[in-house]
Write an enzyme that holds these catalytic residues in place. Sequence first.
Site, short mmCIF file in Angstrom:
data_model
loop_
_atom_site.label_atom_id
_atom_site.label_comp_id
_atom_site.label_asym_id
_atom_site.label_seq_id
_atom_site.Cartn_x
_atom_site.Cartn_y
_atom_site.Cartn_z
N TYR A 63 0.83 -1.21 0.00
CA TYR A 63 0.00 0.00 0.00
C TYR A 63 0.87 1.27 0.00
O TYR A 63 0.36 2.37 0.08
CB TYR A 63 -0.93 0.03 1.22
CG TYR A 63 -2.04 -1.00 1.17
CD1 TYR A 63 -3.10 -0.85 0.27
CD2 TYR A 63 -2.04 -2.11 2.01
CE1 TYR A 63 -4.12 -1.79 0.21
CE2 TYR A 63 -3.07 -3.04 1.96
CZ TYR A 63 -4.10 -2.88 1.06
OH TYR A 63 -5.12 -3.80 1.00
N TYR A 105 -11.54 -1.08 0.16
CA TYR A 105 -11.57 -0.70 1.58
C TYR A 105 -10.32 0.05 2.00
O TYR A 105 -10.25 0.61 3.10
CB TYR A 105 -11.80 -1.94 2.46
CG TYR A 105 -10.55 -2.64 2.98
CD1 TYR A 105 -9.85 -3.52 2.17
CD2 TYR A 105 -10.08 -2.43 4.28
CE1 TYR A 105 -8.71 -4.17 2.64
CE2 TYR A 105 -8.95 -3.08 4.75
CZ TYR A 105 -8.26 -3.94 3.92
OH TYR A 105 -7.13 -4.57 4.38
N ARG A 106 -9.35 0.11 1.09
CA ARG A 106 -8.05 0.67 1.45
C ARG A 106 -7.29 0.81 0.15
O ARG A 106 -7.50 0.02 -0.77
CB ARG A 106 -7.38 -0.36 2.35
CG ARG A 106 -6.04 -0.06 2.93
CD ARG A 106 -5.71 -1.24 3.85
NE ARG A 106 -4.42 -1.08 4.50
CZ ARG A 106 -3.89 -2.00 5.30
NH1 ARG A 106 -4.53 -3.13 5.53
NH2 ARG A 106 -2.73 -1.81 5.89
#
Length: 514
Positions: free
Chosen positions: A93, A470-471
Amino acid sequence: MSKYIALPRGVDEAAFDRAIAEFKAIVGAPHVLHTAEDLAPFLKIMIPAQIEAHAPSAAIAPANVDEVQRILAVCNRYKTPVWPISTGKNFGYGSAAPATRGQIILDLKRMNRIIEVDPDLCTALVESGVTYQQLYDYIKERKLPLWIDPPIPGPVAGPLGNTVERGVGYTPYGEHFLFSCGMEVVLADGQVLRTGMGAMPNSNTWQVFKWGYGPTLDGIFTQSNFGIVTKLGLWLMPAPPAYKPFVVRYPEHADIAKAIDTVRPLRIAQIIPNAGTVSNALWELAVINRRADLYPKAGPIPDATVLDLARKHGVGAWNVYTALYGTEESIAANWKIVTAAFKASGGTVLTQEDIGPNDPLFNYRRDVMRGELTMQEFGLYNWRGGGGSMWFSPVSQARGSETLKQMGLAKRVLDKYAIDYVGLFVIGWRDMHHIIDILYDRSQPEEMTKAHRCYDELLDDFAREGYGVYRTNIDFMSKVANLYGPVKAKVNRRIKQALDPNGILAPGKSGIGG
Ligand code: ADP
């Protein structure tokens, strides 16, 4: 040529020199890093982004809240933004890198006290730099009958960073934010807010009652840049007297629908209480193999070949890993219900006794579903090699037809870019986190471009069907924020303006500011 690898936007070198001198006076020179060599560890990312766009100007590691407050005072004066990290292991991420170039990494790893673990109430209060390993060791050393709930990079990541990102683990306490209770937050102006009951002077209920009085604020400090979270309360699971992990294997790609429709009612009713996983064959194979050894061609692996490989290696097209928790008696009763349901749906139910003691795939799930630490899943990074990984993680209803549809949507785009569908669903209470690891060779520029385009197209195709992630990673935060619509963006901007008028906290985080 600047002596800095990047400068905060709108700040010249002379001003930054002065700011750095002030930071050194606060935390001590060894805790302020600004040379290319010292910052190198913060530049290592796995996502297909150009690191120049995310290069920090410095990294500062404060020792306590007082130092954080004094750092923020300097930041407000010089307009130098900080990007807080706790353990900085947000792999796939963006790792430790900031959303935009020139931010100062506020590295909170030195604030790593476990302030309290209460064995009666099964709660903990930890600082930002505490790792899961540290919390695990603390509990083991004191022989407390408590479990933690680590995510996959468990040993090196930490509960505070993971929870503020709304990460997940695999025990019944897998939805981390749900099982947090109380935060301490340093606001941009240096004030310290304690959420929930923590706002009450002399309260001893901060870690047991989430809501306090009035609007509940904890949520606005997750996936956000409205404050720096310096302490977090956690609920810990009491170790149950008995535990029975198992896997259910399904033979066909389309069986994802049967798997999910079987697991959903059991999960909602809490017969299966944990955030288990439903992984596809390529996930299973990729954790313990190299692609070149199984399929030495470049293009997408045909569906039929995936099934052949799955059969050959003894894994299912889909594999439900989950567990029962409780007493011997309650597990025996629930085992009958669970096995009847899975068998009726065409799955093969297997326990450790059936599989034997040495299956690495079963064993790492057995471990994570009872809060043990393992790095086995990092084997995924050897599948392709070259160090590239980016998580695409849309949310789905826990409904077979929906997961089947998402599988189809994902495969269409992934095949186009010749990226393997290495995917699993994390079993939420009514949702599924559909997690796809986009694995690519980061040393090849064309692979970088391909992976980036693939993710972009996945976002668009899923959004067209009403599905959101969600992310997301630091390169796609604005895009994802925009997909959630203009009203949410406007509310976020207003809160940001009210709490951080100089925009010194993590500009660009979740598409806010920057
Ligand atoms: P982990 O190592 O557990 O994966 P990180 O420390 O990398 O977690 O944090 C993940 C992300 O969460 C960071 O990039 C940052 O955006 C945000 N974050 C981390 N710690 C804090 C904090 N203390 N306060 C606010 N946001 C944070």
